[in-house]
Write an enzyme that holds these catalytic residues in place. Structure first.
Site, mmCIF file in Angstrom:
data_model
loop_
_atom_site.group_PDB
_atom_site.id
_atom_site.type_symbol
_atom_site.label_atom_id
_atom_site.label_comp_id
_atom_site.label_asym_id
_atom_site.label_seq_id
_atom_site.Cartn_x
_atom_site.Cartn_y
_atom_site.Cartn_z
ATOM 1 N N GLN A 91 3.871 -8.440 -1.336
ATOM 2 C CA GLN A 91 3.573 -9.461 -0.337
ATOM 3 C C GLN A 91 2.901 -10.643 -1.011
ATOM 4 O O GLN A 91 2.138 -10.475 -1.961
ATOM 5 C CB GLN A 91 2.685 -8.884 0.765
ATOM 6 C CG GLN A 91 1.434 -8.204 0.265
ATOM 7 C CD GLN A 91 0.804 -7.325 1.326
ATOM 8 O OE1 GLN A 91 0.964 -7.552 2.518
ATOM 9 N NE2 GLN A 91 0.061 -6.313 0.897
ATOM 10 N N LEU A 128 8.299 -9.480 -11.625
ATOM 11 C CA LEU A 128 7.481 -8.316 -11.294
ATOM 12 C C LEU A 128 7.294 -7.466 -12.544
ATOM 13 O O LEU A 128 8.247 -7.259 -13.298
ATOM 14 C CB LEU A 128 8.159 -7.479 -10.204
ATOM 15 C CG LEU A 128 8.597 -8.234 -8.944
ATOM 16 C CD1 LEU A 128 9.459 -7.327 -8.063
ATOM 17 C CD2 LEU A 128 7.388 -8.738 -8.174
ATOM 18 N N GLU A 129 6.084 -6.980 -12.761
ATOM 19 C CA GLU A 129 5.780 -6.093 -13.889
ATOM 20 C C GLU A 129 5.598 -4.693 -13.314
ATOM 21 O O GLU A 129 4.514 -4.323 -12.866
ATOM 22 C CB GLU A 129 4.527 -6.581 -14.605
ATOM 23 C CG GLU A 129 4.669 -8.022 -15.111
ATOM 24 C CD GLU A 129 3.344 -8.755 -15.129
ATOM 25 O OE1 GLU A 129 2.367 -8.255 -14.535
ATOM 26 O OE2 GLU A 129 3.286 -9.827 -15.735
ATOM 27 N N GLY A 133 2.142 1.802 -3.455
ATOM 28 C CA GLY A 133 1.059 2.174 -4.355
ATOM 29 C C GLY A 133 0.676 3.637 -4.207
ATOM 30 O O GLY A 133 0.334 4.306 -5.189
ATOM 31 N N ARG A 134 0.787 4.157 -3.003
ATOM 32 C CA ARG A 134 0.448 5.560 -2.761
ATOM 33 C C ARG A 134 1.502 6.508 -3.321
ATOM 34 O O ARG A 134 1.275 7.721 -3.396
ATOM 35 C CB ARG A 134 0.270 5.797 -1.261
ATOM 36 C CG ARG A 134 -0.870 4.978 -0.680
ATOM 37 C CD ARG A 134 -0.975 5.107 0.820
ATOM 38 N NE ARG A 134 -1.755 4.012 1.378
ATOM 39 C CZ ARG A 134 -2.476 4.089 2.480
ATOM 40 N NH1 ARG A 134 -2.517 5.230 3.153
ATOM 41 N NH2 ARG A 134 -3.139 3.044 2.919
ATOM 42 N N TYR A 165 1.647 -27.002 -11.769
ATOM 43 C CA TYR A 165 2.626 -26.312 -12.610
ATOM 44 C C TYR A 165 3.958 -27.052 -12.524
ATOM 45 O O TYR A 165 4.384 -27.476 -11.457
ATOM 46 C CB TYR A 165 2.800 -24.870 -12.124
ATOM 47 C CG TYR A 165 3.463 -23.961 -13.118
ATOM 48 C CD1 TYR A 165 2.731 -23.339 -14.122
ATOM 49 C CD2 TYR A 165 4.825 -23.711 -13.056
ATOM 50 C CE1 TYR A 165 3.329 -22.493 -15.040
ATOM 51 C CE2 TYR A 165 5.436 -22.860 -13.971
ATOM 52 C CZ TYR A 165 4.684 -22.259 -14.962
ATOM 53 O OH TYR A 165 5.292 -21.426 -15.874
ATOM 54 N N ASP A 212 0.784 -20.400 -9.645
ATOM 55 C CA ASP A 212 0.168 -21.728 -9.644
ATOM 56 C C ASP A 212 0.779 -22.663 -8.607
ATOM 57 O O ASP A 212 1.982 -22.564 -8.298
ATOM 58 C CB ASP A 212 0.336 -22.379 -11.014
ATOM 59 C CG ASP A 212 -0.691 -21.896 -12.015
ATOM 60 O OD1 ASP A 212 -1.889 -21.961 -11.704
ATOM 61 O OD2 ASP A 212 -0.287 -21.460 -13.110
ATOM 62 N N SER A 237 0.816 -1.212 0.000
ATOM 63 C CA SER A 237 0.000 0.000 0.000
ATOM 64 C C SER A 237 0.853 1.266 0.000
ATOM 65 O O SER A 237 0.572 2.223 -0.723
ATOM 66 C CB SER A 237 -0.928 -0.004 1.216
ATOM 67 O OG SER A 237 -1.626 1.212 1.339
ATOM 68 N N SER A 238 1.918 1.256 0.794
ATOM 69 C CA SER A 238 2.756 2.454 0.899
ATOM 70 C C SER A 238 3.415 2.798 -0.432
ATOM 71 O O SER A 238 3.594 3.979 -0.760
ATOM 72 C CB SER A 238 3.827 2.257 1.973
ATOM 73 O OG SER A 238 3.242 2.121 3.251
#
EC number: 3.5.4.30
Length: 201
Positions: A148, A128-129, A105-106, A162, A119, A102-103
């Site tokens: 996370q 990571l994108e 994303g802000r 998978y 999977d 969240s931190s």
């Protein structure tokens, strides 16, 4: 069923779920924090006139390594691939999902564009994108918390997890940010056929 901290710890202690390296201090009430590695894969916009998921485009991206002690600068509007520092291994009856912090994303940092699901049976570093939707550059420090992992127990073990021979499992065992391999099993359906089986107008 979403696993709690005590369930996650039990899975780790039993060796069914593995994170390497694992830091107990990263455990949250219903997730485990993961960190970003020092490798990044940048898109080279001058090699191809377009991106085609049906084609093998080996020069579409290039791998770079952040210098020790230096951050990677993600500029506004830029998209790069990164990876978790931790290698993640799942059994055949546990799936996981990568969520952003969240931190972060802000601040305008998106941790993954679409591929947050992991999977059962997967083993490797999670790609990571990363996107910067802010108006200023963002510093990404190798080793910082980037997301996370939440874990989910399946109603029964996957019949074909998978990594089994039934699936291509193109990213099993991946190390570092791995470029798209969509061309290996690209499929498309003839959408000119209607539900009635007649050609569309």
């Amino acid at each position: 069923m979403l696993l709690s901290d005590r369930d996650i710890t039990a899975e780790l202690d039993a060796g069914r779920v593995a994170l390497d390296p694992y830091d107990p201090g990263m455990l949250q009430p219903a997730s485990i924090d993961v960190r970003i590695d020092r490798f990044f894969r940048l898109f080279d916009n001058h090699k191809y006139p377009y991106i085609d998921p049906a084609e093998d485009q080996p020069e579409l991206t290039r791998l770079i390594e952040a210098k020790q002690g230096d951050p990677f600068i993600l500029h506004p509007g830029e998209f790069v691939l990164g990876s978790t520092f931790e290698m993640v291994t799942l059994p055949d009856d546990v799936a996981a999902r990568l969520e952003g912090k969240s931190s972060l994303g802000r601040l305008g940092l998106l941790t993954h564009s679409t591929a947050g699901f992991i999977d059962p049976g997967f083993s490797g570093h999670v790609t990571l994108e990363l996107s910067n939707v802010a108006t200023l550059p963002i510093k990404l420090w190798p080793g910082m918390k980037i997301g996370q992992l939440c874990f989910f127990r399946l109603s029964s073990p996957a019949e074909k997890p998978y990594g089994s021979g039934e699936y291509a499992s193109r990213y099993q065992g991946q190390r570092g940010p791995t470029a798209s391999r969509s061309y290996l099993n690209f499929q498309h359906t003839d959408v000119t056929v209607t539900d009635a089986g007649q050609s569309g107008e």
